[in-house]
Enzyme design. Structure first.
Site, PDB file in Angstrom:
ATOM      1  N   LYS A   1       6.118  -5.630  -0.657  1.00 33.91           N
ATOM      2  CA  LYS A   1       7.440  -5.157  -0.905  1.00 33.91           C
ATOM      3  C   LYS A   1       7.813  -4.713   1.190  1.00 33.91           C
ATOM      4  CE  LYS A   1      12.064  -4.625  -1.489  1.00 33.91           C
ATOM      5  NZ  LYS A   1      12.236  -6.197  -0.680  1.00 33.91           N
TER       6      LYS A   1
ATOM      7  N   GLU B   1      16.400 -20.150   2.706  1.00 35.11           N
ATOM      8  CA  GLU B   1      15.904 -18.383   1.802  1.00 35.11           C
ATOM      9  C   GLU B   1      16.364 -19.209   0.670  1.00 35.11           C
ATOM     10  OE1 GLU B   1      15.930 -14.686   0.654  1.00 35.11           O
ATOM     11  OE2 GLU B   1      15.295 -15.768   2.430  1.00 35.11           O
TER      12      GLU B   1
ATOM     13  N   LYS C   1      13.504 -17.904  -2.215  1.00 34.27           N
ATOM     14  CA  LYS C   1      13.199 -16.695  -2.860  1.00 34.27           C
ATOM     15  C   LYS C   1      12.489 -17.509  -4.395  1.00 34.27           C
ATOM     16  CE  LYS C   1      14.815 -13.628  -1.776  1.00 34.27           C
ATOM     17  NZ  LYS C   1      14.097 -14.475  -0.478  1.00 34.27           N
TER      18      LYS C   1
ATOM     19  N   CYS D   1       0.931  -1.102  -0.062  1.00 37.79           N
ATOM     20  CA  CYS D   1      -0.399  -0.060  -0.165  1.00 37.79           C
ATOM     21  C   CYS D   1       1.033   1.321  -0.101  1.00 37.79           C
ATOM     22  CB  CYS D   1      -0.889  -0.230   1.102  1.00 37.79           C
ATOM     23  SG  CYS D   1      -2.260  -1.722   1.227  1.00 37.79           S
TER      24      CYS D   1
ATOM     25  N   GLU E   1       9.007 -17.591  -3.720  1.00 40.15           N
ATOM     26  CA  GLU E   1       8.031 -16.524  -4.102  1.00 40.15           C
ATOM     27  C   GLU E   1       7.940 -16.016  -5.292  1.00 40.15           C
ATOM     28  OE1 GLU E   1       9.491 -13.527  -0.381  1.00 40.15           O
ATOM     29  OE2 GLU E   1      11.265 -14.414  -1.865  1.00 40.15           O
TER      30      GLU E   1
ATOM     31  N   TRP F   1      -3.000  -3.280  -1.539  1.00 41.47           N
ATOM     32  CA  TRP F   1      -2.714  -4.648  -1.450  1.00 41.47           C
ATOM     33  C   TRP F   1      -3.804  -5.297  -0.943  1.00 41.47           C
ATOM     34  CZ3 TRP F   1      -1.451  -8.227   2.396  1.00 41.47           C
ATOM     35  CH2 TRP F   1      -1.004  -9.044   1.546  1.00 41.47           C
TER      36      TRP F   1
ATOM     37  N   ASN G   1      -3.409   3.257   4.370  1.00 35.89           N
ATOM     38  CA  ASN G   1      -2.696   1.777   5.026  1.00 35.89           C
ATOM     39  C   ASN G   1      -3.148   1.271   6.221  1.00 35.89           C
ATOM     40  OD1 ASN G   1      -2.194   2.644   2.513  1.00 35.89           O
ATOM     41  ND2 ASN G   1       0.420   3.178   3.198  1.00 35.89           N
ATOM     42  N   GLY G   2      -2.757   0.475   6.265  1.00 36.33           N
ATOM     43  CA  GLY G   2      -3.450  -0.104   7.675  1.00 36.33           C
ATOM     44  C   GLY G   2      -4.696  -0.862   7.819  1.00 36.33           C
TER      45      GLY G   2
ATOM     46  N   ARG H   1       6.632  -1.722  -3.689  1.00 31.27           N
ATOM     47  CA  ARG H   1       5.990  -2.522  -2.523  1.00 31.27           C
ATOM     48  C   ARG H   1       4.564  -3.569  -3.055  1.00 31.27           C
ATOM     49  NH1 ARG H   1       4.842   1.440   1.903  1.00 31.27           N
ATOM     50  NH2 ARG H   1       6.735   2.678   2.663  1.00 31.27           N
TER      51      ARG H   1
ATOM     52  N   HIS I   1      14.470 -38.452   8.967  1.00 31.93           N
ATOM     53  CA  HIS I   1      13.079 -38.107   9.505  1.00 31.93           C
ATOM     54  C   HIS I   1      11.961 -37.479   9.258  1.00 31.93           C
ATOM     55  CE1 HIS I   1      15.908 -39.483  13.268  1.00 31.93           C
ATOM     56  NE2 HIS I   1      16.928 -38.453  12.163  1.00 31.93           N
TER      57      HIS I   1
END
Length: 630
Positions: free
Chosen positions: A625, A503, A507, A2, A510, A81, A118-119, A27, A526
């Site tokens: 973002k 990580e 990636k 946002c 995503e 968003w 925003n929020g 963002r 396991h």
């Protein structure tokens, strides 16, 4: 996540509003819109509030407002968003109130009040029920529309007073900018839990969720604090605290902020993510620039001396989300091995909702690229409320809330990161965390001069070492062609490199939308080994360290079940390519700093796999973002 841009001026402000939205596109968003007061340009048009909204890109919104001749000298704009309500035009901002007992009607007319937000408003359902009982009709499923109707219900000729009364009823996080049809040269804003900045111009003033939105418009920025209200009018502005009382200018000083508008240029690269992967040698060099020795003063903030803090603590608590969390997991190995300091790493969104045992001799380390991550900020404040007063942030934005609220800070110099999937912010965080490890070790008498010199020499060599790793790109493109055909992948690492495997998996999922998971390699037998077939590629991070022989045994377990391995191995690891075993050799072994090198091939693998699958690399679906809502 946002973006807000708002302005009061004496010229047509629509191009500036839309350009500001374009600077905030990094963002992530799924709809956008703008609303203006037509009378603010001297009575052109109908004289009321007019808006345009779209679920396309901001460039399409610009074409729309040009076609419809939407103009005004006072206006607000937003990229959304989706949280409450699907990505659709009727849920896009700005939201409007036409008053009680009326049907919204023409979607281009914004009624009495227009607002961007925003929020997340946590008590929106209760407020919605109250407003509906008073005759207000809702055109969206959003929590934001509740605020617009609430302000309208409280308006009695003074927009500032109405906004102030409204925010006192809100529970949750918000940054808002509001305009009213009866006040053509006024924008009122407020913030709590979500960032909002004031831009001071020559006879014109602006609001934005990020100073970057105002690049090229003004570099005079005021950072609004928690609970602030701000009143923008032609040629003047004033700021009040939560109680509505005006604040002196020195309480909210104007700062000169160099906005990095040029950093958004793609240059020769296909995507921002690719550009940012290749910027990592420079970003690391910039982050380490000027460091001649490990001294606590590297972390001094505005409120305390680092040496005193480092002497006073005997534990570390790391709070972070997403990629930043994995950098914290890596740092745990360093802190316990080099500095011998017990370290706990917590997912920020979980930490404040469980019962924990506070220790005042703990250094709370908050890690965030933006410094505005809502969950991490909330976790930081929770830790402070428990009596853990020693705080430090590793952050990429010097003017962020996290830097302002922590005792100590290390500001990385990654530059603006546009791609949603973090790359250079991650590696610069690792560099900052390694320096923190050395500083704490020194403060505790656990770092000899010889060890310090060796570590600093290795850090200074990182940019050159990273350039050599980036030269592996053609081989990783070859791997990506096979990965693009898959729907699942498994990543393995041991010790210091397990967080790097995590990580790498993040990636890939995503940006390519391939399901990927990471495990400590010793955990294969396991459970995860049941998933291994020739259809599931297995990526292994295999540095030549103390765990290499253990890792080789884990790789044989995969091969014995018909799994296909993709191994990032050091030159002297004695792992050879064969059928079902694809090996890329890293240029050199880098000891404790090896994670900074091994993560780069995983970034390139994810990037080129996403390109091969044709996904939106820089703006992956459903992601944002800067995550400024809980």
């Amino acid at each position: 996540m946002c973006g807000i841009v708002a302005a009061v001026a004496s010229r047509n402000i629509v191009p500036i509003l839309v350009q500001g939205l374009q600077r905030l596109e990094y963002r992530g968003y799924d709809s956008c819109g703008v609303a203006v007061h037509e009378a603010s340009l001297g009575g052109t048009g109908a004289g009321g509030l007019r808006r345009a909204r779209s679920t396309a890109r901001v460039s399409e919104l610009m074409a729309q407002v040009e076609h419809d001749h939407v103009q005004g000298a006072t206006g607000i704009a937003h990229t959304r968003w989706a949280t409450h309500g699907a990505p659709a035009v009727h849920n896009a901002h700005p939201h409007a109130s036409h008053g009680p007992g009326t049907t919204p009607g023409d979607a281009t007319q914004a009624g009495h009040v227009a607002l961007v937000h925003n929020g997340i408003i946590e008590n929106h359902e209760a407020l919605r029920a109250q407003l509906q009982s008073r005759g207000y009709q809702f055109a969206s499923q959003t929590d934001t529309e509740v605020i617009a109707h609430l302000i309208d219900s409280l308006y009695d000729g003074d927009l500032f007073a109405a906004v102030r009364a409204a925010v006192q009823q809100l529970r949750g996080a918000y940054a808002i900018a509001v305009i009213h049809k009866d006040e053509p040269h006024r924008v009122v804003g407020s913030r709590a839990g979500s960032p909002l900045v004031l831009g001071v111009g020559q006879g014109e003033h602006f609001l934005a969720s990020d100073a970057m939105a105002l690049a090229g418009v003004t570099d005079q920025i005021v950072y609004l604090e928690e609970g602030d209200l701000v009143d923008l009018q032609l040629g003047r502005y004033w700021i009040a605290g939560r109680d509505g009382k005006p604040l002196a200018r020195e309480q909210r000083p104007v700062r000169t902020v160099a906005a990095h508008s040029g950093a958004a240029e793609l240059g020769p690269y296909r995507h921002y993510m690719q550009k940012e992967i290749f910027e990592q040698p420079r970003a690391i060099a910039d982050t380490l620039d000027g460091i001649e020795a490990v001294v606590p003063e590297l972390f001094d903030g505005a409120h305390a001396a680092a040496w005193r803090v480092f002497q006073d603590i005997d534990r570390v608590l790391i709070l972070a989300c997403g990629t930043s969390y994995y950098s914290g997991c890596t740092a745990k190995y360093w802190l316990e091995d080099i500095a011998a300091i017990p370290t706990q790493v917590e997912v920020a969104s979980e930490y404040r909702y469980r019962t924990s045992v506070p220790d005042p001799r703990t250094l709370v380390v908050a890690i965030s690229q933006s410094g505005e991550t809502a969950d991490t900020l909330a976790a930081l404040r929770h830790a402070q409320s428990l009596g853990m007063r020693h705080t430090l942030t590793i952050c990429n934005v010097a003017t962020s809330a996290m830097v302002r609220e922590c005792e100590l800070a290390y500001v990385t110099r990654a530059g603006v990161e546009i791609g949603v999937a973090s790359t250079k912010a991650f590696t610069t965080q690792l560099a900052g965390l390694f320096l923190l490890t050395l500083a704490l070790a020194q403060a505790k008498g656990r770092l000899t001069p010889e060890a310090e010199a060796g570590h600093l020499k290795a850090m200074r060599h990182l940019p050159v070492a990273l350039q050599a790793v980036l030269a592996l790109e053609p081989q990783l493109i070859g791997w990506s062609e096979e990965f693009a055909k898959k729907e699942n992948a498994l990543f393995l690492g041991r010790g210091l490199h397990y967080p790097i495997a995590l990580e790498g998996a993040l990636k890939l999922k995503e940006i390519s939308y391939i399901h990927a998971e990471a495990y400590p390699a010793g955990e294969l037998k396991h459970g995860p080994l049941a998933l291994v077939t020739s259809a599931m590629p297995v990526v292994a991070v295999a540095p030549h360290d103390a765990l290499l022989e253990k890792l080789k045994s884990n790789l044989q377990e995969v091969r014995a079940r018909g799994g296909v391995l993709y191994v990032l191995a050091d030159a002297d690891s004695q792992i050879e390519s064969s059928e079902g075993m694809h090996v890329i050799r890293m240029p050199e072994h880098y000891g404790q700093l090896s994670p900074l090198l091994h993560v780069v091939p995983l970034q390139l693998l994810a990037y080129h796999t996403a390109c091969a699958r044709g996904t939106d690399v820089d703006k992956p679906r459903n992601l944002a973002k800067s995550v400024t809502v809980e």
